[in-house]
Design a protein around this motif. Structure first.
Motif, PDB file in Angstrom:
ATOM      1  N   SER A   1     -47.658  -3.110   4.150  1.00  0.00           N
ATOM      2  CA  SER A   1     -47.012  -3.291   3.968  1.00  0.00           C
ATOM      3  C   SER A   1     -47.521  -5.119   3.483  1.00  0.00           C
ATOM      4  CB  SER A   1     -46.389  -4.864   5.051  1.00  0.00           C
ATOM      5  OG  SER A   1     -45.429  -4.065   6.092  1.00  0.00           O
ATOM      6  N   ASP A   2     -46.709  -6.245   2.064  1.00  0.00           N
ATOM      7  CA  ASP A   2     -47.169  -6.632   1.341  1.00  0.00           C
ATOM      8  C   ASP A   2     -48.167  -7.559   2.219  1.00  0.00           C
ATOM      9  OD1 ASP A   2     -46.717  -7.645  -1.018  1.00  0.00           O
ATOM     10  OD2 ASP A   2     -46.548  -9.899  -0.136  1.00  0.00           O
ATOM     11  N   GLY A   3     -49.127  -7.927   1.859  1.00  0.00           N
ATOM     12  CA  GLY A   3     -50.176  -9.044   2.726  1.00  0.00           C
ATOM     13  C   GLY A   3     -50.839  -8.397   3.526  1.00  0.00           C
ATOM     14  N   ASP A   4     -50.542  -7.032   4.198  1.00  0.00           N
ATOM     15  CA  ASP A   4     -51.805  -6.631   4.633  1.00  0.00           C
ATOM     16  C   ASP A   4     -53.159  -6.295   3.953  1.00  0.00           C
ATOM     17  OD1 ASP A   4     -49.613  -6.344   6.869  1.00  0.00           O
ATOM     18  OD2 ASP A   4     -49.332  -4.337   6.447  1.00  0.00           O
TER      19      ASP A   4
ATOM     20  N   ILE B   1     -50.651  -4.959  -1.733  1.00  0.00           N
ATOM     21  CA  ILE B   1     -50.049  -5.733  -2.996  1.00  0.00           C
ATOM     22  C   ILE B   1     -48.072  -4.898  -2.804  1.00  0.00           C
ATOM     23  CG2 ILE B   1     -49.049  -6.973  -4.567  1.00  0.00           C
ATOM     24  CD1 ILE B   1     -51.749  -7.507  -5.099  1.00  0.00           C
ATOM     25  N   HIS B   2     -46.632  -5.460  -2.705  1.00  0.00           N
ATOM     26  CA  HIS B   2     -45.966  -3.886  -2.424  1.00  0.00           C
ATOM     27  C   HIS B   2     -45.039  -4.766  -3.873  1.00  0.00           C
ATOM     28  CE1 HIS B   2     -41.608  -3.726  -1.080  1.00  0.00           C
ATOM     29  NE2 HIS B   2     -41.820  -2.390  -1.835  1.00  0.00           N
ATOM     30  N   VAL B   3     -45.114  -3.679  -5.065  1.00  0.00           N
ATOM     31  CA  VAL B   3     -44.005  -3.535  -5.747  1.00  0.00           C
ATOM     32  C   VAL B   3     -42.857  -3.097  -6.299  1.00  0.00           C
ATOM     33  CG1 VAL B   3     -43.935  -4.262  -8.090  1.00  0.00           C
ATOM     34  CG2 VAL B   3     -46.179  -5.497  -6.910  1.00  0.00           C
ATOM     35  N   ALA B   4     -41.740  -3.214  -5.862  1.00  0.00           N
ATOM     36  CA  ALA B   4     -40.934  -1.714  -6.029  1.00  0.00           C
ATOM     37  C   ALA B   4     -40.822  -1.534  -7.133  1.00  0.00           C
ATOM     38  CB  ALA B   4     -39.915  -2.152  -4.751  1.00  0.00           C
ATOM     39  N   GLY B   5     -39.940  -0.534  -7.860  1.00  0.00           N
ATOM     40  CA  GLY B   5     -39.500  -0.173  -8.335  1.00  0.00           C
ATOM     41  C   GLY B   5     -39.775   0.849  -9.141  1.00  0.00           C
TER      42      GLY B   5
ATOM     43  N   PHE C   1     -53.045  -1.865  -4.143  1.00  0.00           N
ATOM     44  CA  PHE C   1     -54.554  -2.176  -3.667  1.00  0.00           C
ATOM     45  C   PHE C   1     -55.990  -3.589  -4.584  1.00  0.00           C
ATOM     46  CE2 PHE C   1     -53.223   1.970  -2.109  1.00  0.00           C
ATOM     47  CZ  PHE C   1     -52.445   1.154  -0.698  1.00  0.00           C
ATOM     48  N   PHE C   2     -55.693  -4.474  -4.000  1.00  0.00           N
ATOM     49  CA  PHE C   2     -56.119  -5.838  -4.639  1.00  0.00           C
ATOM     50  C   PHE C   2     -57.978  -5.925  -3.700  1.00  0.00           C
ATOM     51  CE2 PHE C   2     -57.346 -10.257  -6.097  1.00  0.00           C
ATOM     52  CZ  PHE C   2     -58.063  -9.896  -6.963  1.00  0.00           C
ATOM     53  N   CYS C   3     -58.953  -5.805  -4.363  1.00  0.00           N
ATOM     54  CA  CYS C   3     -60.367  -6.125  -4.020  1.00  0.00           C
ATOM     55  C   CYS C   3     -61.294  -7.568  -4.281  1.00  0.00           C
ATOM     56  CB  CYS C   3     -61.406  -4.888  -4.046  1.00  0.00           C
ATOM     57  SG  CYS C   3     -62.518  -4.859  -3.587  1.00  0.00           S
ATOM     58  N   GLU C   4     -60.593  -8.718  -4.343  1.00  0.00           N
ATOM     59  CA  GLU C   4     -60.743 -10.290  -4.996  1.00  0.00           C
ATOM     60  C   GLU C   4     -62.436  -9.553  -5.073  1.00  0.00           C
ATOM     61  OE1 GLU C   4     -59.885 -14.525  -4.480  1.00  0.00           O
ATOM     62  OE2 GLU C   4     -59.675 -13.432  -3.400  1.00  0.00           O
ATOM     63  N   ASN C   5     -62.977  -9.769  -4.224  1.00  0.00           N
ATOM     64  CA  ASN C   5     -64.404  -9.941  -4.647  1.00  0.00           C
ATOM     65  C   ASN C   5     -65.396  -8.457  -3.972  1.00  0.00           C
ATOM     66  OD1 ASN C   5     -64.769 -13.073  -4.532  1.00  0.00           O
ATOM     67  ND2 ASN C   5     -64.091 -12.596  -2.646  1.00  0.00           N
ATOM     68  N   PRO C   6     -65.113  -7.536  -5.176  1.00  0.00           N
ATOM     69  CA  PRO C   6     -66.511  -6.464  -4.906  1.00  0.00           C
ATOM     70  C   PRO C   6     -67.151  -6.395  -4.590  1.00  0.00           C
ATOM     71  CG  PRO C   6     -65.331  -6.788  -6.622  1.00  0.00           C
ATOM     72  CD  PRO C   6     -65.177  -7.543  -6.212  1.00  0.00           C
TER      73      PRO C   6
ATOM     74  N   LYS D   1     -45.079  -8.850 -13.286  1.00  0.00           N
ATOM     75  CA  LYS D   1     -45.052 -10.200 -13.661  1.00  0.00           C
ATOM     76  C   LYS D   1     -45.263 -11.609 -12.549  1.00  0.00           C
ATOM     77  CE  LYS D   1     -41.788 -10.144 -17.143  1.00  0.00           C
ATOM     78  NZ  LYS D   1     -41.118 -10.695 -18.169  1.00  0.00           N
ATOM     79  N   SER D   2     -45.498 -11.020 -11.319  1.00  0.00           N
ATOM     80  CA  SER D   2     -45.047 -11.658 -10.705  1.00  0.00           C
ATOM     81  C   SER D   2     -46.449 -12.040  -8.976  1.00  0.00           C
ATOM     82  CB  SER D   2     -43.702 -11.451  -9.915  1.00  0.00           C
ATOM     83  OG  SER D   2     -43.483 -10.745  -8.691  1.00  0.00           O
ATOM     84  N   LYS D   3     -46.662 -10.487  -9.409  1.00  0.00           N
ATOM     85  CA  LYS D   3     -48.238 -10.645  -8.458  1.00  0.00           C
ATOM     86  C   LYS D   3     -48.602  -9.425  -9.049  1.00  0.00           C
ATOM     87  CE  LYS D   3     -44.234  -9.680  -4.614  1.00  0.00           C
ATOM     88  NZ  LYS D   3     -44.085  -9.019  -3.577  1.00  0.00           N
TER      89      LYS D   3
END
Length: 218
Positions: A115-118, A130-134, A142-147, A189-191
């Motif tokens: 889920s979003d935020g896991d 990060i959940h983005v429907a559509g 899947f976001f890796c902030e500090n690789p 746009k938002s995520k």
């Protein structure tokens, strides 16, 4: 972290293997569709002495789950994805017929819902969900902030694995069953476009890009 990219199946899906110095690996979208592709995947994993510990699906459209059954048999790991896409597993035969493809190895049920935020985390690798429907109702990035160090290079910027949500110069289609153009654009746009501009994007198809490059289209 080491990142290995394969391009598999008639749809040209990008399959990614993220591994750490302990030999643990995260497999994103195991999309192998024939014995040659299966061998390429397993040969790499064996040659690098890796152990697959997580299997992630960005979404559950047919082209991205073609290798789920093989991955589960081979590595003993069930795939994880968003629960809103699970109906697509029940429609694999219909999806195959729509694209004129055989459906000989149906993807099994998921082992876990994301889920979003896991956070998906192993040593040295931390992925934010990060959940983005559509494109599909349960699309995940899947976001890796500090690789840290990646493929031998230091000071690598953040990384994003968005599946078919966003591509280099375009975004995923929203005209498939369960698609929603408004939700897709709003979510991008938002995520996604709010992530650091230098974030390197590794999409589900095609070449890599950056968040900064993609902002020009919105």
């Amino acid at each position: 972290m080491e990142i290995k990219q394969f391009v598999f199946n008639p749809f040209g899906v990008n399959c990614y293997i993220l591994s750490n110095s302990k030999g643990e690996a995260i497999l994103i979208d195991p999309s192998v569709s024939n014995t040659r592709e299966q061998a390429a995947l397993t040969d790499y994993i064996k040659s690098e002495n890796l152990k697959v510990v997580r299997v992630l699906n960005t979404h559950l459209h047919l082209d991205h789950v073609l290798g789920n059954a093989f991955a589960e048999r081979t590595f003993g790991i069930k795939a994880e994805a968003h629960k809103d896409d699970t109906f697509l597993l029940d429609a694999q035969k219909e999806q195959s017929q729509m694209f004129g493809l055989p459906c000989n190895d149906l993807a099994p049920a998921l082992g876990n819902y994301l889920s979003d935020g896991d956070i998906v985390e192993i040593a040295e690798i931390r992925l934010q969900v990060i959940h983005v429907a559509g494109h599909s109702p349960g699309g995940l990035a899947f976001f890796c902030e500090n690789p840290g160090k990646v493929n031998g290079q230091d000071n690598v910027p953040p990384l994003l694995f968005p599946g078919d949500i966003i591509f280099a110069g375009s975004r995923g289609r929203s005209d498939l069953y369960g698609g929603d153009e408004f939700a897709l654009v709003s979510g991008i746009k938002s995520k996604l476009l709010t992530l650091p501009a230098e974030t390197v994007v590794f999409p589900g198809h095609g070449p890599s890009t950056t968040i900064g490059n993609e902002k020009m289209w919105y």
